[in-house]
Motif scaffolding. Structure first.
Motif, mmCIF file in Angstrom:
data_model
loop_
_atom_site.group_PDB
_atom_site.id
_atom_site.type_symbol
_atom_site.label_atom_id
_atom_site.label_comp_id
_atom_site.label_asym_id
_atom_site.label_seq_id
_atom_site.Cartn_x
_atom_site.Cartn_y
_atom_site.Cartn_z
ATOM 1 N N ILE A 52 -49.869 14.464 -16.398
ATOM 2 C CA ILE A 52 -50.166 13.983 -17.748
ATOM 3 C C ILE A 52 -49.247 14.653 -18.762
ATOM 4 N N LEU A 53 -48.972 15.941 -18.559
ATOM 5 C CA LEU A 53 -48.081 16.681 -19.445
ATOM 6 C C LEU A 53 -46.702 16.035 -19.500
ATOM 7 N N TYR A 54 -46.177 15.691 -18.327
ATOM 8 C CA TYR A 54 -44.847 15.089 -18.264
ATOM 9 C C TYR A 54 -44.853 13.628 -18.696
ATOM 10 N N MET A 55 -46.027 12.991 -18.645
ATOM 11 C CA MET A 55 -46.114 11.575 -18.991
ATOM 12 C C MET A 55 -46.449 11.338 -20.458
ATOM 13 N N THR A 56 -47.182 12.246 -21.083
ATOM 14 C CA THR A 56 -47.673 11.987 -22.433
ATOM 15 C C THR A 56 -47.171 12.980 -23.474
ATOM 16 N N ILE A 57 -47.288 14.272 -23.189
ATOM 17 C CA ILE A 57 -46.956 15.268 -24.209
ATOM 18 C C ILE A 57 -45.450 15.395 -24.417
ATOM 19 N N ILE A 58 -44.700 15.594 -23.331
ATOM 20 C CA ILE A 58 -43.251 15.771 -23.464
ATOM 21 C C ILE A 58 -42.572 14.546 -24.092
ATOM 22 N N PRO A 59 -42.880 13.310 -23.652
ATOM 23 C CA PRO A 59 -42.224 12.150 -24.277
ATOM 24 C C PRO A 59 -42.479 12.021 -25.775
ATOM 25 N N GLN A 60 -43.601 12.560 -26.263
ATOM 26 C CA GLN A 60 -43.890 12.474 -27.692
ATOM 27 C C GLN A 60 -42.851 13.199 -28.543
ATOM 28 N N PHE A 61 -42.159 14.165 -27.940
ATOM 29 C CA PHE A 61 -41.208 14.980 -28.693
ATOM 30 C C PHE A 61 -39.760 14.559 -28.436
ATOM 31 N N VAL A 62 -39.565 13.420 -27.788
ATOM 32 C CA VAL A 62 -38.216 12.885 -27.593
ATOM 33 C C VAL A 62 -37.767 12.234 -28.897
ATOM 34 N N SER A 89 -42.046 22.474 -33.289
ATOM 35 C CA SER A 89 -43.425 22.030 -33.041
ATOM 36 C C SER A 89 -43.711 21.961 -31.550
ATOM 37 N N TYR A 90 -42.739 21.456 -30.792
ATOM 38 C CA TYR A 90 -42.901 21.349 -29.343
ATOM 39 C C TYR A 90 -43.062 22.727 -28.711
ATOM 40 N N VAL A 91 -42.235 23.682 -29.123
ATOM 41 C CA VAL A 91 -42.312 25.044 -28.582
ATOM 42 C C VAL A 91 -43.687 25.643 -28.847
ATOM 43 N N ILE A 92 -44.217 25.428 -30.037
ATOM 44 C CA ILE A 92 -45.543 25.957 -30.375
ATOM 45 C C ILE A 92 -46.607 25.326 -29.487
ATOM 46 N N VAL A 93 -46.528 24.009 -29.317
ATOM 47 C CA VAL A 93 -47.532 23.290 -28.515
ATOM 48 C C VAL A 93 -47.515 23.761 -27.068
ATOM 49 N N VAL A 94 -46.333 23.798 -26.451
ATOM 50 C CA VAL A 94 -46.277 24.149 -25.027
ATOM 51 C C VAL A 94 -46.556 25.635 -24.808
ATOM 52 N N THR A 95 -46.277 26.478 -25.808
ATOM 53 C CA THR A 95 -46.617 27.897 -25.689
ATOM 54 C C THR A 95 -48.127 28.068 -25.621
ATOM 55 N N THR A 132 -30.245 12.451 -32.531
ATOM 56 C CA THR A 132 -29.562 13.320 -31.572
ATOM 57 C C THR A 132 -28.621 12.495 -30.691
ATOM 58 N N ALA A 133 -27.603 13.190 -30.192
ATOM 59 C CA ALA A 133 -26.657 12.516 -29.304
ATOM 60 C C ALA A 133 -27.130 12.525 -27.862
ATOM 61 N N LEU A 134 -28.197 13.254 -27.586
ATOM 62 C CA LEU A 134 -28.718 13.348 -26.230
ATOM 63 C C LEU A 134 -29.488 12.085 -25.863
ATOM 64 N N GLY A 135 -29.336 11.654 -24.623
ATOM 65 C CA GLY A 135 -30.082 10.502 -24.138
ATOM 66 C C GLY A 135 -31.520 10.873 -23.811
ATOM 67 N N TYR A 136 -32.320 9.858 -23.467
ATOM 68 C CA TYR A 136 -33.749 10.081 -23.195
ATOM 69 C C TYR A 136 -33.953 11.077 -22.055
ATOM 70 N N ASN A 137 -33.325 10.821 -20.905
ATOM 71 C CA ASN A 137 -33.505 11.712 -19.755
ATOM 72 C C ASN A 137 -32.973 13.111 -20.031
ATOM 73 N N GLN A 138 -31.897 13.220 -20.778
ATOM 74 C CA GLN A 138 -31.356 14.535 -21.131
ATOM 75 C C GLN A 138 -32.355 15.325 -21.971
ATOM 76 N N GLN A 139 -33.010 14.637 -22.883
ATOM 77 C CA GLN A 139 -34.021 15.312 -23.706
ATOM 78 C C GLN A 139 -35.237 15.707 -22.874
ATOM 79 N N ILE A 140 -35.636 14.848 -21.961
ATOM 80 C CA ILE A 140 -36.762 15.167 -21.079
ATOM 81 C C ILE A 140 -36.463 16.430 -20.289
ATOM 82 N N VAL A 141 -35.252 16.511 -19.741
ATOM 83 C CA VAL A 141 -34.851 17.689 -18.970
ATOM 84 C C VAL A 141 -34.854 18.935 -19.858
#
Length: 216
Positions: free
Chosen positions: A135-145, A7-13, A151-160
């Motif tokens: 706004i993209l980094y503050m609102t859209i990306i965090p929604q898909f964490v 879903s994230y890939v579709i949105v950001v594409t 997942t075993a990935l931490g919050y910052n790892q997922q953001i990256v």
């Protein structure tokens, strides 16, 4: 997790493909200078994304978004910069200089280092001062964490990871735009057409700046 990632890939594409100031600057520099200038402009835009990624990871993006003064300073500075670029494009009169037309058949015109540096700077500054990127980094990306149970990935790892996916998609799309616009140079020998196109491109960039001022 996989469905959320798809879903994230579709949105950001879709977001990457929506025409915006970044695309217009890439198109303008590709037409005015060369394919290399378009790619260097893209490199500047990606550098801006990496800056905001670092800001997001260390938490400064939250501070900026929570401060109306800082946020508005970035917004208005970015809008004025876009207007400046648009005015410069409208004043240029042509997008492809006469000396570049001599190289159209090979689709490669010599470009000075100064012009390439300017192209990189335009891409970087325009992205850096674009409030929508914040706004993209503050609102859209965090929604898909995903949560810790998924997942075993931490919050910052997922953001990256999510940011790198966005950057990868943007690189692919904008490189395609550069190639397509570069091919248009074959039809750019009419200076009347160039004049209208240069003014049109400048006007669109100015409108993006004005939209940022009045509509956020």
């Amino acid at each position: 997790m996989l469905e959320q990632l798809i879903s994230y890939v579709i949105v950001v594409t879709v977001l990457a493909m929506v025409p915006g100031a970044d695309m217009m600057i890439i198109m303008k520099n590709t037409l005015a200078l060369s394919r290399s200038a378009g790619r260097v402009t893209l490199a500047g835009i990606i550098a801006g994304h990496l800056f905001w990624l670092v800001i997001s990871v260390v938490g400064l993006a939250v501070i900026i978004a929570g401060s109306p003064l800082l946020f508005n300073a970035i917004k208005y500075a970015g809008a004025l910069y876009l207007i400046y670029i648009g005015v410069q494009s409208m004043r240029a009169g042509v997008l492809v200089p006469r000396q570049s037309l001599e190289h159209i058949d090979t689709l490669s015109a010599p470009v000075s280092r100064k012009s390439l540096q300017q192209s990189f700077r335009q891409g970087f500054v325009a992205n850096l001062l674009n409030p929508k990127v914040l706004i993209l980094y503050m609102t859209i990306i965090p929604q898909f964490v995903a949560g810790s149970a998924e997942t075993a990935l931490g919050y910052n790892q997922q953001i990256v990871l999510l940011a790198l996916i966005l950057i990868g998609i943007s690189i692919i799309w904008f490189l395609l735009v550069v190639e397509l616009v570069n091919l248009l140079k074959r039809w750019m020998k009419s200076y009347v057409f160039q004049n209208w196109l240069s003014k049109g491109a400048g006007l669109i960039i100015i409108l993006f700046g004005l939209r940022t001022i009045f509509f956020g």
